[in-house]
Design an enzyme around this catalytic site. Structure first.
Site, PDB file in Angstrom:
ATOM      1  N   GLU A  95       1.643   1.841  -3.520  1.00 12.70           N
ATOM      2  CA  GLU A  95       0.390   2.242  -4.183  1.00 12.70           C
ATOM      3  C   GLU A  95       0.016   3.679  -3.827  1.00 12.70           C
ATOM      4  OE1 GLU A  95      -1.637  -1.204  -2.574  1.00 12.70           O
ATOM      5  OE2 GLU A  95      -1.961  -1.953  -4.609  1.00 12.70           O
TER       6      GLU A  95
ATOM      7  N   GLU B 195       2.768  -8.246  -1.578  1.00 12.85           N
ATOM      8  CA  GLU B 195       1.550  -8.884  -1.063  1.00 12.85           C
ATOM      9  C   GLU B 195       1.532 -10.394  -1.310  1.00 12.85           C
ATOM     10  OE1 GLU B 195       1.615  -6.057  -2.852  1.00 12.85           O
ATOM     11  OE2 GLU B 195       0.225  -4.583  -1.999  1.00 12.85           O
TER      12      GLU B 195
ATOM     13  N   GLY C   7       0.812  -1.221   0.000  1.00 15.63           N
ATOM     14  CA  GLY C   7       0.000   0.000   0.000  1.00 15.63           C
ATOM     15  C   GLY C   7       0.842   1.266   0.000  1.00 15.63           C
TER      16      GLY C   7
HETATM   17  N1  CO8 Z   1       1.713  -3.830   8.846  1.00 20.48           N
HETATM   18  C1  CO8 Z   1       1.783  -3.826  10.189  1.00 20.48           C
HETATM   19  N2  CO8 Z   1       2.928  -3.637  10.866  1.00 20.48           N
HETATM   20  C2  CO8 Z   1       4.049  -3.472  10.152  1.00 20.48           C
HETATM   21  C3  CO8 Z   1       4.055  -3.454   8.752  1.00 20.48           C
HETATM   22  C4  CO8 Z   1       2.806  -3.635   8.093  1.00 20.48           C
HETATM   23  N3  CO8 Z   1       2.688  -3.605   6.761  1.00 20.48           N
HETATM   24  N4  CO8 Z   1       5.325  -3.272   8.333  1.00 20.48           N
HETATM   25  C5  CO8 Z   1       6.081  -3.157   9.418  1.00 20.48           C
HETATM   26  N5  CO8 Z   1       5.317  -3.274  10.525  1.00 20.48           N
HETATM   27  C6  CO8 Z   1       5.754  -3.211  11.920  1.00 20.48           C
HETATM   28  C7  CO8 Z   1       6.404  -4.506  12.353  1.00 20.48           C
HETATM   29  O1  CO8 Z   1       5.431  -5.462  12.712  1.00 20.48           O
HETATM   30  C8  CO8 Z   1       7.238  -4.031  13.507  1.00 20.48           C
HETATM   31  O2  CO8 Z   1       6.380  -3.862  14.627  1.00 20.48           O
HETATM   32  P1  CO8 Z   1       6.803  -4.493  16.072  1.00 20.48           P
HETATM   33  O3  CO8 Z   1       8.067  -3.728  16.450  1.00 20.48           O
HETATM   34  O4  CO8 Z   1       5.634  -4.164  16.930  1.00 20.48           O
HETATM   35  O5  CO8 Z   1       7.064  -5.917  15.853  1.00 20.48           O
HETATM   36  C9  CO8 Z   1       7.691  -2.653  13.084  1.00 20.48           C
HETATM   37  O6  CO8 Z   1       6.782  -2.249  12.050  1.00 20.48           O
HETATM   38  C10 CO8 Z   1       9.088  -2.639  12.496  1.00 20.48           C
HETATM   39  O7  CO8 Z   1       9.131  -3.610  11.455  1.00 20.48           O
HETATM   40  P2  CO8 Z   1      10.277  -4.748  11.373  1.00 20.48           P
HETATM   41  O8  CO8 Z   1      10.749  -5.110  12.731  1.00 20.48           O
HETATM   42  O9  CO8 Z   1       9.738  -5.846  10.513  1.00 20.48           O
HETATM   43  O10 CO8 Z   1      11.431  -3.916  10.623  1.00 20.48           O
HETATM   44  P3  CO8 Z   1      12.545  -4.493   9.635  1.00 20.48           P
HETATM   45  O11 CO8 Z   1      13.477  -3.350   9.382  1.00 20.48           O
HETATM   46  O12 CO8 Z   1      13.111  -5.772  10.158  1.00 20.48           O
HETATM   47  O13 CO8 Z   1      11.750  -4.854   8.279  1.00 20.48           O
HETATM   48  C11 CO8 Z   1      10.194  -4.450   6.489  1.00 20.48           C
HETATM   49  C12 CO8 Z   1      11.136  -3.832   7.553  1.00 20.48           C
HETATM   50  C13 CO8 Z   1      11.006  -5.220   5.462  1.00 20.48           C
HETATM   51  C14 CO8 Z   1       9.464  -3.297   5.823  1.00 20.48           C
HETATM   52  C15 CO8 Z   1       9.202  -5.398   7.184  1.00 20.48           C
HETATM   53  O14 CO8 Z   1       8.599  -4.719   8.285  1.00 20.48           O
HETATM   54  C16 CO8 Z   1       8.100  -5.887   6.284  1.00 20.48           C
HETATM   55  O15 CO8 Z   1       8.305  -6.793   5.506  1.00 20.48           O
HETATM   56  N6  CO8 Z   1       6.886  -5.305   6.440  1.00 20.48           N
HETATM   57  C17 CO8 Z   1       5.712  -5.735   5.679  1.00 20.48           C
HETATM   58  C18 CO8 Z   1       5.778  -5.281   4.237  1.00 20.48           C
HETATM   59  C19 CO8 Z   1       4.580  -5.768   3.482  1.00 20.48           C
HETATM   60  O16 CO8 Z   1       4.336  -6.953   3.321  1.00 20.48           O
HETATM   61  N7  CO8 Z   1       3.752  -4.805   2.996  1.00 20.48           N
HETATM   62  C20 CO8 Z   1       2.559  -5.103   2.267  1.00 20.48           C
HETATM   63  C21 CO8 Z   1       1.389  -5.181   3.198  1.00 20.48           C
HETATM   64  S1  CO8 Z   1      -0.110  -5.696   2.398  1.00 20.48           S
HETATM   65  C22 CO8 Z   1      -0.632  -4.290   1.597  1.00 20.48           C
HETATM   66  O17 CO8 Z   1      -0.032  -3.258   1.649  1.00 20.48           O
HETATM   67  C23 CO8 Z   1      -1.937  -4.410   0.864  1.00 20.48           C
HETATM   68  C24 CO8 Z   1      -2.258  -3.075   0.131  1.00 20.48           C
HETATM   69  C25 CO8 Z   1      -3.709  -2.684   0.288  1.00 20.48           C
HETATM   70  C26 CO8 Z   1      -4.074  -1.390  -0.390  1.00 20.48           C
HETATM   71  C27 CO8 Z   1      -3.611  -0.139   0.248  1.00 20.48           C
HETATM   72  C28 CO8 Z   1      -4.030   1.096  -0.511  1.00 20.48           C
HETATM   73  C29 CO8 Z   1      -3.260   2.373  -0.144  1.00 20.48           C
END
Ligand code: CO8
Length: 300
Positions: free
Chosen positions: A152, A172, A149
């Site tokens: 996007e 995703e 997102g």
């Molecule tokens: N959702 C919720 N929490 C998140 C997300 C997320 N997308 N990304 C990061 N966080 C949180 C982590 O859970 C973590 O929280 P906590 O400390 O409480 O555990 C905190 O942020 C820090 O993240 P990391 O510890 O994972 O940090 P890293 O530096 O190790 O990794 C990354 C960074 C690579 C970005 C990793 O966090 C990651 O892979 N995040 C998810 C990325 C992802 O899959 N994004 C797609 C999500 S689905 C989506 O976007 C559908 C789109 C829908 C339409 C939207 C229209 C605008």
């Protein structure tokens, strides 16, 4: 602090860079009591400011979750965007995140237990594209992760500037779904089918340089030039200095290139071009050229 706050909230701020530095400092250091004195509305998940004449800056501010996009954040973003679109003193917008993340995607924790009937009946994500319906131009200033997102959201903006640290992607597929905020469509328009298929189906991230090479971002702002936010504010200030009727007409016809056939788009452009001859700014702009002086726009 009070004087820097005043500078931050003053539309005619003399130095955009100084204001931006204040903005960043405020995010971390401003006590709530001080922030409440501001004339800008205060939000929980975003920050708003006016770093240059005619320019509004919206900063996503959910640092612990890497600016993961949750419904309350989008409600605030939509409210701020609508307010700025209706405010005549704002003529261009900049949307940014933090150094580490523009936005790491939709909030996976908010989504994980949702059921089909809930997302379908609740029109989940429908209001998340309000940004694309406003008339004023929006520049995305992207540093760090712009995933799912987040990518996007950047693609919903009119211009994308990237810092060398920007990392884009539609991951995703790694969590069992597909893009839901226009990633498959806007990305395909921006970078072509083959690359979009690769990005969407493998879930691999791509760099700021790749995004620039593929035409998705206008340019990567080199570190020596300062921050990508500074560059975006400067660009927004240039746009804000033009006739706003012409700017908004320009945005509308460029967008038509993505929505209409070439023939329909050309006809639409010609009609909108004709219509600008009904504006005072067209008379002023052309007279100023002929008289070798700078135009004074009245946005009318
Ligand atoms: N959702 C919720 N929490 C998140 C997300 C997320 N997308 N990304 C990061 N966080 C949180 C982590 O859970 C973590 O929280 P906590 O400390 O409480 O555990 C905190 O942020 C820090 O993240 P990391 O510890 O994972 O940090 P890293 O530096 O190790 O990794 C990354 C960074 C690579 C970005 C990793 O966090 C990651 O892979 N995040 C998810 C990325 C992802 O899959 N994004 C797609 C999500 S689905 C989506 O976007 C559908 C789109 C829908 C339409 C939207 C229209 C605008």
């Amino acid at each position: 602090m009070a004087s820097s706050l005043l500078r931050l909230r003053t539309p005619l701020a003399s130095s955009a860079a100084a204001v931006l530095r204040n903005h960043r400092a405020l995010r971390h250091a401003t006590p709530l009591s001080v922030r409440l004195m501001s004339t800008e509305k205060q939000y929980e998940f975003i920050l708003t400011s006016r770093p240059a004449d005619g320019v509004a800056l919206i900063t996503l501010n959910r640092p612990k979750a890497l600016n993961a996009l949750c419904t309350p954040l989008f409600n605030e973003l939509n409210e701020a965007v609508k307010a700025f679109d209706n405010d005549d003193s704002v003529r261009a917008l900049v949307l940014t995140g933090s150094e580490r993340a523009f936005a790491a995607g939709a909030d996976i924790k908010e989504m994980k237990d949702k059921e089909f009937s809930e997302v379908f009946k609740g029109k989940f994500l429908e209001s998340w594209s309000l940004l694309t319906t406003i008339r004023k131009p929006i520049i995305a200033a992207v540093s760090g992760y712009a995933l799912g997102g987040g990518c996007e959201l950047a693609l919903m903006c009119d211009i994308i500037l990237a810092s060398p640290t920007a990392t884009f992607g539609q991951p995703e597929i790694n969590i069992g779904v597909i893009p839901g905020g226009g990633g498959s469509q806007r990305l395909a328009h921006a970078i072509g089918k083959s690359r979009t298929m690769e990005i969407v189906l493998t879930g691999r991230n791509f760099s700021a340089q790749e995004a620039a090479d593929w035409g998705m971002v206008s340019r990567v702002v080199p570190a020596e030039e300062g921050s990508v936010v500074d560059a975006a504010v400067k660009m927004a200030a240039v746009i804000a200095s033009k006739s706003q009727i012409a700017v908004q007409a320009g945005k509308e016809v460029v967008n038509a290139a993505y929505e209409q056939s070439l023939q329909e788009g050309l006809r639409y452009e010609r009609r909108v071009f004709h219509s600008l001859f009904a504006t005072k700014d067209q008379k002023e702009g052309m007279s100023a050229f002929a008289e070798k002086r700078k135009p004074t726009w009245t946005h009318s």
